[in-house]
Design a protein around this motif. Structure first.
Motif, short mmCIF file in Angstrom:
data_model
loop_
_atom_site.label_atom_id
_atom_site.label_comp_id
_atom_site.label_asym_id
_atom_site.label_seq_id
_atom_site.Cartn_x
_atom_site.Cartn_y
_atom_site.Cartn_z
N ARG A 45 -4.20 -29.88 -49.26
CA ARG A 45 -5.35 -29.39 -50.03
C ARG A 45 -5.30 -29.88 -51.48
O ARG A 45 -6.34 -30.02 -52.12
N ARG A 46 -4.10 -30.12 -52.00
CA ARG A 46 -3.94 -30.55 -53.38
C ARG A 46 -4.00 -32.07 -53.55
O ARG A 46 -4.28 -32.56 -54.65
N ARG A 47 -3.75 -32.83 -52.50
CA ARG A 47 -3.55 -34.27 -52.59
C ARG A 47 -4.78 -35.00 -53.14
O ARG A 47 -5.92 -34.53 -53.00
N PRO A 48 -4.55 -36.18 -53.75
CA PRO A 48 -5.68 -36.99 -54.22
C PRO A 48 -6.38 -37.67 -53.05
O PRO A 48 -5.91 -37.63 -51.91
N GLY A 49 -7.52 -38.29 -53.35
CA GLY A 49 -8.24 -39.06 -52.34
C GLY A 49 -8.96 -38.24 -51.30
O GLY A 49 -9.27 -38.74 -50.22
N GLN A 50 -9.25 -36.96 -51.58
CA GLN A 50 -9.88 -36.11 -50.58
C GLN A 50 -11.36 -36.42 -50.40
O GLN A 50 -11.93 -36.14 -49.35
N ILE A 134 2.90 -31.01 -57.78
CA ILE A 134 3.29 -31.10 -56.37
C ILE A 134 4.49 -30.17 -56.10
O ILE A 134 4.52 -29.45 -55.10
N GLY A 135 5.48 -30.20 -56.98
CA GLY A 135 6.64 -29.34 -56.79
C GLY A 135 6.29 -27.87 -56.82
O GLY A 135 6.84 -27.07 -56.06
N ARG A 136 5.36 -27.49 -57.67
CA ARG A 136 4.94 -26.09 -57.75
C ARG A 136 4.28 -25.65 -56.44
O ARG A 136 4.56 -24.56 -55.92
N VAL A 137 3.38 -26.48 -55.94
CA VAL A 137 2.64 -26.13 -54.73
C VAL A 137 3.59 -26.05 -53.54
O VAL A 137 3.47 -25.15 -52.70
N ALA A 138 4.53 -26.97 -53.46
CA ALA A 138 5.49 -26.96 -52.36
C ALA A 138 6.35 -25.69 -52.39
O ALA A 138 6.54 -25.01 -51.38
N THR A 191 -11.77 -16.10 -47.51
CA THR A 191 -10.55 -16.69 -46.98
C THR A 191 -10.48 -18.16 -47.40
O THR A 191 -11.49 -18.76 -47.79
N ARG A 192 -9.29 -18.73 -47.31
CA ARG A 192 -9.16 -20.15 -47.63
C ARG A 192 -9.95 -21.02 -46.66
O ARG A 192 -10.51 -22.05 -47.06
N LYS A 193 -9.99 -20.62 -45.42
CA LYS A 193 -10.76 -21.37 -44.44
C LYS A 193 -12.22 -21.42 -44.84
O LYS A 193 -12.87 -22.47 -44.76
N GLN A 194 -12.76 -20.29 -45.29
CA GLN A 194 -14.16 -20.26 -45.72
C GLN A 194 -14.36 -21.12 -46.97
O GLN A 194 -15.36 -21.82 -47.08
N VAL A 195 -13.42 -21.06 -47.90
CA VAL A 195 -13.52 -21.87 -49.12
C VAL A 195 -13.57 -23.36 -48.76
O VAL A 195 -14.38 -24.12 -49.31
N ALA A 374 -7.64 -28.23 -58.21
CA ALA A 374 -6.88 -27.20 -58.92
C ALA A 374 -6.80 -25.90 -58.13
O ALA A 374 -5.92 -25.07 -58.40
N VAL A 375 -7.69 -25.71 -57.17
CA VAL A 375 -7.73 -24.45 -56.41
C VAL A 375 -6.37 -24.12 -55.79
O VAL A 375 -5.84 -23.02 -56.00
N PRO A 376 -5.73 -25.02 -55.02
CA PRO A 376 -4.43 -24.66 -54.45
C PRO A 376 -3.31 -24.55 -55.49
O PRO A 376 -2.31 -23.87 -55.25
N ILE A 377 -3.47 -25.20 -56.65
CA ILE A 377 -2.46 -25.09 -57.70
C ILE A 377 -2.50 -23.70 -58.32
O ILE A 377 -1.46 -23.09 -58.59
#
Length: 424
Positions: A45-50, A134-138, A191-195, A374-377
């Protein structure tokens, strides 16, 4: 410092265009089932190129667990998480002429890092890059799994504004979303799925999301950028978390959120709009808490936390789930403001490191708006804060449980029920 947390400690490492980025997680509870599959969804969800609205940098951000688990179970020892950089292009940041190696980028960290350390990364912002997150999200994916399994905690963030486009704009009737029934209903159920059904912007309203998407695309096409706001809600958070006076939970949340690159503001509960509401309407009156249902008593993660609810709750929630710096069991919700990304493709008149005026024309691949990624961060930093506060409170109550119960105090067993899932 590159370490966050006092008990659940996370240390991130790596630069934007280095070989890898990642983190060390110290003091994760042993006995938690954990594999890369538990961590990867948030990384994706955080990765670039989405989408066409994000940087085209092609990174899969595949996480690898290097230590701290065996046969899919945490051992209690430090957990090392690594993500290899596959599409780094440091040459985009050098070469002289109109490239950026001769100029500190306006509103970026190039100049301040050089002033602080006397040396800086030559490409991509180094540690100031959002790739550090990335480290924070992991790490937070581990915290989130524990919080979900042990307490039924749910953390959901979404885009609530981009530029002038707002999901819940302030009005005379509702100067703050905390008084808006539509907003309160949304944070109670979203929910995240809805987002993620509203990609690429992640604003859970079809019309507003479309307007935001068109706005970001317009700035992208003009080689410009735009900012916005991410709203986050934490549900089923145990009461009693937070360490007055200086580590109140809203203070640690603010610390966490403002440590995210590009952040410029934080507000919790009624926030700044609450300044326009009189105390007679702003005060959160106490009411008797509803009874625990049979499904909640079972304590399955899919239904509820199973923990005993406080005897009281509040009729309204302008406080945002925190009073006196301590959680009261209600939903915790807050906003995080992100500025427009500093690196843009337009030519900018500025001054170089050699103190000579010139024109900067930045190259490279950059987000025209950081909000969707930024949402998942934001969710990640919220999870790290709650996990750390939970471990502090658990240690306090465990120590107190060894002492005899005093008169006119809440029995330890009753307090501990707020921190357990009802299983023996």
């Amino acid at each position: 410092m590159s370490t966050f947390g006092q008990h659940f400690r996370v240390t991130t490492y790596g630069e934007s265009h280095g070989r890898s980025v990642g983190c060390i997680v110290d003091n994760c509870p042993p006995g938690l089932e954990l594999t890369e599959d538990d961590i990867q969804p948030q990384m994706t969800r955080r990765r670039p190129g989405q989408s066409a609205l994000t940087t085209p940098r092609d990174e899969k951000d595949r996480v690898e667990i290097q230590s701290g688990t065996e046969f899919g179970i945490t051992l209690g020892s430090p957990i090392a998480l690594r993500v290899m950089n596959q599409d780094q292009r440091p040459h985009d940041y050098g070469g002289g002429g109109k490239n950026i190696d001769g100029f500190p980028r306006p509103s970026h960290a190039d100049w301040t890092y050089l002033e602080k350390y006397g040396v800086k990364s030559s490409s991509g912002g180094g540690r100031s890059s959002a790739r550090e997150t990335i480290g924070r999200v992991a790490a937070a994916a581990i915290a989130e799994k524990y919080l979900k399994v042990a307490h039924g905690v749910e953390i959901v963030a979404f885009t609530s504004s981009v530029g002038p486009e707002h999901l819940f704009p302030a009005t005379r009737t509702h100067p703050t979303p905390s008084t808006n029934p539509a907003f309160l209903e949304m944070i109670d159920k979203i929910t995240r799925k809805q987002v993620d059904e509203f990609l690429p912007v992640r604003c859970p309203d079809e019309t507003v999301c479309k307007n935001m998407e068109e706005l970001i695309a317009d700035y992208r096409d003009k080689a410009d950028s735009i900012g916005g706001i991410v709203t986050c809600v934490i549900r089923n958070c145990p009461s009693g978390l937070g360490e007055p006076c200086f580590d109140k939970l809203e203070a640690t949340l603010a610390h966490a959120m403002l440590s995210i690159p590009a952040t410029k503001g934080f507000e919790i509960g009624s926030g700044f709009g609450g300044c326009e509401v009189p105390g007679s309407k702003h005060n959160d009156a106490f009411i008797k808490a509803p009874a625990v249902t049979p499904a909640e008593a079972n304590g399955t993660p899919e239904t509820a936390s199973g923990r005993s609810r406080p005897r009281l709750t509040t009729k309204t929630n302008n406080s945002g789930g925190i009073q006196g710096g301590i959680t009261n069991g209600a939903h915790i919700y807050f906003n995080v403001a992100f500025k427009p990304p500093a690196t843009i493709g337009q030519a900018q008149q500025t001054t170089g490191y050699d103190e000579a005026e010139g024109v900067l024309e930045a190259k490279g691949r950059h987000d025209p708006c950081v909000i969707p990624r930024a949402v998942p961060i934001v969710e990640a930093m919220a999870a790290l804060v709650v996990m750390d506060a939970l471990m502090v409170q658990s240690a306090r109550q465990s120590a107190r449980s060894l002492l005899p119960t005093l008169e006119r105090t809440v029995p330890v067993s009753e307090q501990n029920n707020n921190l357990t899932n009802g299983h023996t």
